[in-house]
Design a protein around this motif. Structure first.
Motif, PDB file in Angstrom:
ATOM      1  N   TYR A   1       0.914  -0.484   0.635  1.00  6.34           N
ATOM      2  CA  TYR A   1       0.145   0.291   0.110  1.00  6.34           C
ATOM      3  C   TYR A   1       0.918   1.264  -0.287  1.00  6.34           C
ATOM      4  O   TYR A   1       1.911   0.863   0.627  1.00  6.34           O
TER       5      TYR A   1
ATOM      6  N   GLN B   1       0.687   5.616   1.035  1.00  8.51           N
ATOM      7  CA  GLN B   1      -0.158   6.052   2.290  1.00  8.51           C
ATOM      8  C   GLN B   1       0.762   7.877   1.575  1.00  8.51           C
ATOM      9  O   GLN B   1       1.652   7.902   1.870  1.00  8.51           O
TER      10      GLN B   1
ATOM     11  N   LYS C   1      -1.569  13.004   2.286  1.00  5.14           N
ATOM     12  CA  LYS C   1      -3.135  13.333   2.339  1.00  5.14           C
ATOM     13  C   LYS C   1      -3.213  12.746   3.270  1.00  5.14           C
ATOM     14  O   LYS C   1      -4.524  11.853   3.897  1.00  5.14           O
ATOM     15  N   LYS C   2      -2.298  11.309   3.903  1.00  2.00           N
ATOM     16  CA  LYS C   2      -2.997  10.085   4.522  1.00  2.00           C
ATOM     17  C   LYS C   2      -4.057   9.003   3.824  1.00  2.00           C
ATOM     18  O   LYS C   2      -4.817   8.679   4.441  1.00  2.00           O
ATOM     19  N   PHE C   3      -4.088   9.208   2.961  1.00  2.00           N
ATOM     20  CA  PHE C   3      -5.065   7.890   1.932  1.00  2.00           C
ATOM     21  C   PHE C   3      -3.505   7.030   1.657  1.00  2.00           C
ATOM     22  O   PHE C   3      -2.563   7.381   1.465  1.00  2.00           O
ATOM     23  N   LEU C   4      -4.631   5.890   1.998  1.00  2.00           N
ATOM     24  CA  LEU C   4      -3.905   4.685   1.458  1.00  2.00           C
ATOM     25  C   LEU C   4      -4.467   3.920   0.667  1.00  2.00           C
ATOM     26  O   LEU C   4      -5.352   4.060   0.726  1.00  2.00           O
TER      27      LEU C   4
END
Lengths: 115, 114
Positions: free
Chosen positions: A35, A37, A40-43
């Motif tokens: 993954y 990340q 903006k912390k989008f995973l």
């Protein structure tokens, strides 16, 4: 004992370099994931391997190449690093997945910084 | 296409107060729902999940969440938070019969103050 481990924990490198991140799991799982990340912390999932076979390959630039030498390892090699590759990369593993639920266990992450 | 929205990027709360972290999802097919917690410098840890059955699910550390199909929501709640609950919380969905692929929200930072 660490279930899912990643090395290195931090990686700082220059644009254009090639680097690898390693992942190992000692849970006996047959499915592993990478993954990304972003800042903006989008995973978001990048790849998934089941029994060393690629089963998920999201729209990731072909500069990213996963390699699974065996069921316990899934490495991520990145060629010609770009500024936008800066992110935290998480490895995860599960037993199976697919049509039945099995919990994914995540590693601690590798923070990649491209200068 | 599937998407997960966590409207609150940060939630400050005092210790021992109740908290609710909101999660809404969008999907044209049935989904399963999850909450994960990420403590500083650590990987994600499963808090709880909804696969089927009772719409109120209980997880670790005193957290619970309720699946509301009509409102396409899966809000996370805790009646009394502790300082140790300070972390980033992620809502996620997977499609029915496709557990390999998780779709995550952008996370909510829970900041518990003394």
């Amino acid at each position: 004992d660490t279930a899912v481990s990643q090395t290195p924990k931090y990686l700082v490198t220059q644009m254009g370099n090639d680097k690898s991140i390693k992942c190992e799991q000692n849970l006996g799982h047959d499915t592993m994931y990478w993954y990304k990340q972003d800042s903006k912390k989008f995973l978001k999932i990048m790849f998934s391997y089941n029994n060393k076979e690629l089963i998920i390959n999201e729209t990731v630039p072909n500069r990213f190449s996963p390699k699974s030498p065996d069921k316990a390892h899934l490495n991520l090699h990145i060629n010609s690093l770009e500024l936008g590759d800066s992110a935290v990369y998480f490895c995860a593993s599960s037993q199976g997945g697919g049509t039945s639920y099995n919990e994914q266990f995540f590693g601690p992450g590798t923070r990649l910084t491209v200068l | 296409a599937q998407s997960v929205t966590q409207l609150d990027s940060q939630v400050p709360v005092f210790e021992e107060a109740p908290v609710e972290l909101r999660c809404n999802y969008s999907s044209s097919v049935s989904v399963y729902l999850f909450w994960y917690v990420q403590y500083p410098n650590q990987g994600l840890q499963l808090l709880l999940k909804y696969l089927s059955g009772s719409t109120l699910v209980k997880g670790i550390n005193g957290f619970e969440a309720e699946f509301n199909k009509s409102q396409t929501s899966f809000h996370l709640r805790k009646p009394s938070v502790h300082i140790s609950d300070t972390a980033e919380y992620f809502c996620a969905v997977t499609l029915l019969y496709n557990f390999n692929k998780f779709y995550f929200g952008s996370g909510t930072k829970l900041n518990v103050k003394p």
